[in-house]
Design a protein around this motif. Sequence first.
Motif, short mmCIF file in Angstrom:
data_model
loop_
_atom_site.label_atom_id
_atom_site.label_comp_id
_atom_site.label_asym_id
_atom_site.label_seq_id
_atom_site.Cartn_x
_atom_site.Cartn_y
_atom_site.Cartn_z
N GLY A 181 33.39 64.77 -62.71
CA GLY A 181 32.44 64.05 -63.68
C GLY A 181 32.97 63.04 -64.44
N ALA A 182 34.47 62.86 -64.39
CA ALA A 182 35.08 61.78 -65.21
C ALA A 182 34.83 60.49 -64.64
N VAL A 183 34.98 60.45 -63.42
CA VAL A 183 34.62 59.23 -62.96
C VAL A 183 33.45 58.44 -62.78
N GLY A 184 33.30 57.17 -62.95
CA GLY A 184 31.65 56.59 -62.73
C GLY A 184 31.40 55.76 -64.21
N CYS A 185 32.37 55.71 -65.10
CA CYS A 185 31.76 55.14 -66.38
C CYS A 185 31.71 53.87 -66.12
#
Length: 311
Positions: free
Chosen positions: A192-196
């Motif tokens: 869930g951390a990647v994608g900002c």
Amino acid sequence: MSAVSDTGLGWHAAVKHSELTDATCAIAQALGTVGDWWTLLVVRDIAGGVTRFDALQRELDVSRKTLTERLKSLLACGVVDRTPYSTHPPRYEYGLTDKGRGLLPVLIALQDWGTRYVAGDGSLTATSSPVSAEARRVHALVGRRIPAIELMSDTQVRTDAVPASWTVLYVFPGAFAPVGTPLPLGWTDIPGAVGCTLESMTYRDRFADFERAGVAVRGLSTQRPDELRAFAEYARMPFPLLSDQELTLTAALRLPTFRAAGGDRLKRLTMIVDPDRTIRAVQFPIADPAASVEASLAQLAQLRDPVSPMA
């Protein structure tokens, strides 16, 4: 027999308050001031904008005697202060002092620890299950008013977290310019951390649609303002990215967090806020950061005048 009783009174059953406050250990000294569980819950609710005695009592479901004792103790040690709002009869509003705001990272750490190790299996994650207690807590924000809190923006200017208009406030773990700001160690391994970057750039690319409808867009992270500024300049962001590095809004709304690379990070979520600062819709968890932008447009179309062009 354990010194900790089954009644939830904990160390109070065996340790005198004076023994803690006189100890040389700073942890013990802190517990001597705020180690009682009701005391921390009072601080939690005041941070969340519950500032009057009757409202605190309703929120905590605690006796008047217990609440009076905890507020008296917090006033005496300078964690809270009070301001009169009625003289006949005398009534007060309570607020956190600088000393009290210093406890916000403690509250966030306890929340994160409880989510990860008590309610969860100990795994480090930047997201959540849609049926988790954390997800229920976030969706319960609908109908909640966002307090008037000023945060530092990417331009080093303090600004209100939400303006007096319909606002999309999207919350992200961390966006980093590709030069000069390396990803935190192990970042890509955290679910869930990647994608900002993708999420922010999608909002950038669709910003004209929001602007045309009179909807403000704000990004929110616990990153430092200089990190956000570096990313904003790299990505040519047309709207402010806000830094909650002091965890003020995070604690006020009990936003979900995770801890990575020595810092508290916000889990990805989106709130649709009306001109009265009331949260009208929430997206959490977010599996597809780019699709969440389209979802925001759809939610706004449902919440606003149906003849308003939103796409």
